[in-house]
Design a protein around this motif. Structure first.
Motif, PDB file in Angstrom:
ATOM      1  N   SER A  62       0.833  -1.206   0.000  1.00  0.00           N
ATOM      2  CA  SER A  62       0.000   0.000   0.000  1.00  0.00           C
ATOM      3  C   SER A  62       0.868   1.257   0.000  1.00  0.00           C
ATOM      4  N   PRO A  63       0.323   2.398  -0.449  1.00  0.00           N
ATOM      5  CA  PRO A  63       1.104   3.632  -0.446  1.00  0.00           C
ATOM      6  C   PRO A  63       1.603   4.027   0.939  1.00  0.00           C
ATOM      7  N   SER A  64       0.794   3.799   1.977  1.00  0.00           N
ATOM      8  CA  SER A  64       1.239   4.176   3.322  1.00  0.00           C
ATOM      9  C   SER A  64       2.399   3.315   3.785  1.00  0.00           C
ATOM     10  N   GLU A  75       6.576   1.469 -13.578  1.00  0.00           N
ATOM     11  CA  GLU A  75       6.652   2.782 -14.217  1.00  0.00           C
ATOM     12  C   GLU A  75       5.251   3.387 -14.403  1.00  0.00           C
ATOM     13  N   LYS A  76       4.301   2.554 -14.824  1.00  0.00           N
ATOM     14  CA  LYS A  76       2.922   3.038 -14.955  1.00  0.00           C
ATOM     15  C   LYS A  76       2.327   3.371 -13.597  1.00  0.00           C
ATOM     16  N   MET A  77       2.670   2.590 -12.587  1.00  0.00           N
ATOM     17  CA  MET A  77       2.157   2.853 -11.242  1.00  0.00           C
ATOM     18  C   MET A  77       2.721   4.160 -10.701  1.00  0.00           C
ATOM     19  N   VAL A  78       3.993   4.441 -10.982  1.00  0.00           N
ATOM     20  CA  VAL A  78       4.573   5.717 -10.554  1.00  0.00           C
ATOM     21  C   VAL A  78       3.872   6.872 -11.265  1.00  0.00           C
ATOM     22  N   ALA A  79       3.634   6.716 -12.566  1.00  0.00           N
ATOM     23  CA  ALA A  79       2.950   7.768 -13.323  1.00  0.00           C
ATOM     24  C   ALA A  79       1.529   7.981 -12.821  1.00  0.00           C
ATOM     25  N   ALA A  80       0.884   6.896 -12.357  1.00  0.00           N
ATOM     26  CA  ALA A  80      -0.488   6.993 -11.853  1.00  0.00           C
ATOM     27  C   ALA A  80      -0.545   7.450 -10.399  1.00  0.00           C
ATOM     28  N   GLY A  81       0.588   7.512  -9.734  1.00  0.00           N
ATOM     29  CA  GLY A  81       0.624   7.960  -8.354  1.00  0.00           C
ATOM     30  C   GLY A  81       0.342   6.882  -7.330  1.00  0.00           C
ATOM     31  N   THR A  82       0.322   5.616  -7.739  1.00  0.00           N
ATOM     32  CA  THR A  82       0.055   4.521  -6.804  1.00  0.00           C
ATOM     33  C   THR A  82       1.336   3.892  -6.268  1.00  0.00           C
ATOM     34  N   PHE A  83       2.472   4.310  -6.786  1.00  0.00           N
ATOM     35  CA  PHE A  83       3.748   3.815  -6.258  1.00  0.00           C
ATOM     36  C   PHE A  83       4.700   5.003  -6.179  1.00  0.00           C
ATOM     37  N   ALA A 109       7.696   7.397  -6.313  1.00  0.00           N
ATOM     38  CA  ALA A 109       8.842   7.482  -7.224  1.00  0.00           C
ATOM     39  C   ALA A 109      10.152   7.299  -6.480  1.00  0.00           C
ATOM     40  N   ASP A 110      10.244   7.864  -5.246  1.00  0.00           N
ATOM     41  CA  ASP A 110      11.503   7.745  -4.503  1.00  0.00           C
ATOM     42  C   ASP A 110      11.756   6.297  -4.082  1.00  0.00           C
ATOM     43  N   LEU A 111      10.704   5.550  -3.755  1.00  0.00           N
ATOM     44  CA  LEU A 111      10.882   4.130  -3.447  1.00  0.00           C
ATOM     45  C   LEU A 111      11.246   3.352  -4.707  1.00  0.00           C
ATOM     46  N   TYR A 112      10.642   3.737  -5.825  1.00  0.00           N
ATOM     47  CA  TYR A 112      10.969   3.076  -7.100  1.00  0.00           C
ATOM     48  C   TYR A 112      12.464   3.193  -7.399  1.00  0.00           C
ATOM     49  N   PHE A 113      13.012   4.392  -7.253  1.00  0.00           N
ATOM     50  CA  PHE A 113      14.431   4.573  -7.540  1.00  0.00           C
ATOM     51  C   PHE A 113      15.305   3.878  -6.504  1.00  0.00           C
TER      52      PHE A 113
END
Length: 559
Positions: free
Chosen positions: A310-312, A350-358, A360-364
């Motif tokens: 989850s985002p939290s 990448e799509k989840m980051v663009a959609a705001g559900t993941f 970006a800082d955790l992705y990197f």
């Protein structure tokens, strides 16, 4: 004197033109037989000789073989083989000096293997042979025979033939250098490909295909480092096995390998599982408990399905990855750990980051090094080996001696495998369990009698999914909605970083290329990927269906 001078000038001009034309021919192509034959034709035209031959030495350094000739029949060509020192040609080769025979019929050393004497018809035939040199090495012999007394003596012929032989020698030597280099490169290329197929191996991982060898190479490259690794790929491609291989090849192999599936737990349970909890932190917490981060200290922590948190909770995990410390649930003491993190997902982050559900800082943070695992259908070369591997394991566990015959292996190769390696393993175990003999053939697989569970899974209607009775797809597909109807909304699930698959297919009414492609896929799925049925469903011919599938690059799935 004047006439003699004119003759000498004419002869010099002929020699100059002959050498010039032959030099152009020899440099025009790498086809040695062709250029040598054309060079002899030029000589025959300008010198008016009856026959001409070029013999070259083979790799043994002793055998001379006819490479090009003019004036010889096919039967006479067969006689063009000599040994060093044998006959006139053999002696020219061994001595490295030209030889002239004014009358071949009176020369006992002349072997007449090509029938020159027999074709003389009462004429006096002379013979001239000159060595072909490449640097300091003698490569062969250039020889001609012609009527004696024609064009004066043989001295001019020896001079011209020697010049031509030098050109031929340079050409032959160059071709051999090129050929040797070509063979060396081919051998090196084969060796590299062979080493690439076998150099990289991972324990408990089957894969000799090019795609898997690339994965193995990346694993060997990244394993010794401390970098966080993100494994990408469809469900069932073996991400956990690769994660364990990374741990075993790292400097942390003596430490623990701890794994956790993030999608299997709620947020509160996931926090407790990862960070641990203190006594009394919540109802049922009767004592202190270490989390997975603590248990993995000094080793590797594998977080599967990282895209499902989850985002939290993403915020909490990001802090741990940045600070390398955390507190247990219900505790206030910071705990530092030394953990190598390996994550895995089948989602398109990448799509989840663009959609705001993941985040970006955790992705990197987790996507330091990405390794993409290919779907099983993209490495079909590995299917037979995988099938044998799973069957051998089944035999060990069940005390059986089952084998897969050619027909059974063909079934494996033709399947689309949407469930990848996990589905292949399940199929082998299910088929081996239900087989009545020790040899598994084509008819032993459920798909041979339309009982394939994959077909049920991917082609089941929603109404069937809530029914307690398992219904197989009907033989005849239902009619599609009218083209003007809006496409039914269906849930989608993402299977890798690049592909989002609708489950099941969706119908549409657009005439745009994208709409046409989806209409084709919908029809194929409704008909179990049988092209003829899909063509009837769309009211087009099977040939038009084949063209359309090819146009939109739709892979025909086989189950």
């Amino acid at each position: 004197m004047l006439a003699s001078g004119i003759d000498l000038n004419a002869r010099a001009n002929v020699e100059l033109v002959t050498v010039y034309e032959i030099s152009k021919i020899l440099s025009s192509s790498l086809d040695l037989s062709k250029t040598l034959r054309e060079a002899l034709n030029v000589l025959a035209h300008h010198l008016d000789f009856r026959r001409g031959m070029i013999v070259l030495v083979e790799e043994d350094g002793e055998t001379l073989t006819l490479q090009a000739a003019v004036g010889l029949s096919a039967a006479e060509w067969m006689g063009g083989r000599y040994q060093a020192g044998e006959g006139i040609i053999g002696r020219v080769f061994s001595s490295g000096t030209p030889m002239v025979i004014p009358d071949i019929s009176n020369e006992p050393l002349f072997l007449n293997r090509t029938g020159s004497v027999d074709e003389a018809r009462g004429e006096t035939i002379g013979f001239v042979g000159v060595p072909i040199r490449g640097g300091s090495e003698t490569l062969g012999v250039l020889s001609i025979d012609r009527a004696a007394g024609l064009n004066g003596g043989f001295g001019n012929d020896v001079r011209l033939l020697s010049m031509v032989a030098n050109l031929v020698g340079q050409s032959v030597a160059l071709r051999r250098v090129v050929s040797d280099e070509h063979e060396r490169l081919l051998t090196q290329s084969k060796r590299v490909r062979r080493e690439t197929r076998t150099r990289f191996k991972l324990d408990n991982v089957v894969g000799s295909s090019r795609r898997m060898q690339e994965v193995f190479a990346e694993v060997h490259q990244v394993a010794p480092s401390r970098s966080t690794v993100l494994l990408r790929g469809e469900s069932g491609t073996g991400k956990e096995v690769i994660a364990r291989a990374i741990h075993e090849l790292s400097t942390r192999k003596a430490g623990p390998f701890i794994k956790l599936n993030c999608a299997a737990l709620s947020e509160s349970l996931l926090e407790s599982e990862l960070f641990g909890h203190e006594k009394g932190a919540f109802t049922g917490a009767s004592g202190d408990r270490k989390g997975r981060f603590e248990l993995a200290d000094g080793g590797t922590l594998f977080l599967d399905e990282i895209g499902d948190i989850s985002p939290s909770f993403q915020t909490k995990l990001l802090r741990v990855l940045q600070e390398r410390e955390f507190e247990r649930v219900g505790g206030s003491k910071s705990i530092k750990v030394d953990v190598r993190l390996v994550c895995a997902t089948n989602r398109n982050l990448e799509k989840m980051v663009a959609a705001g559900t993941f985040r970006a800082d955790l992705y990197f943070r987790i996507n330091v090094v990405s390794i993409f695992l290919p779907a099983l259908r993209e490495r079909r070369d590995d299917i037979p080996a995988l099938a044998r591997h799973f069957l051998e394991r089944f035999n060990r566990e069940n005390g059986r001696q089952m084998v897969l015959d050619a027909g059974g292996e063909q079934v494996m190769l033709q399947c689309y495998w949407p469930g990848n390696v996990r589905e292949l393993e399940n199929c082998i175990e299910r088929t081996a369990t239900m087989a009545h003999q020790d040899t598994i053939g084509h008819d032993d697989f459920p798909c041979s009698v339309n009982r394939c569970l994959t077909q049920v899974l991917h082609f089941m209607k929603k109404d069937d999914a809530v029914s307690p009775v398992l219904n197989l797809p009907s033989a005849e597909p239902v009619a599609p909605p009218p083209a003007s109807a809006a496409p039914p909304m269906e849930d989608t699930h993402e299977v890798d970083a690049d592909v989002t698959v609708a489950a099941p297919a969706r119908q549409f009414g657009s005439d745009k290329p994208h709409g046409e492609r989806e209409r084709l896929i919908w029809a194929m799925e409704q008909c179990g990927w049988v092209q003829a049925k899909a063509a009837r469903l769309l009211n087009i011919t099977p040939r038009q269906m084949g063209y359309a599938l090819q146009k939109y690059n739709i892979e025909v799935r086989r189950f």
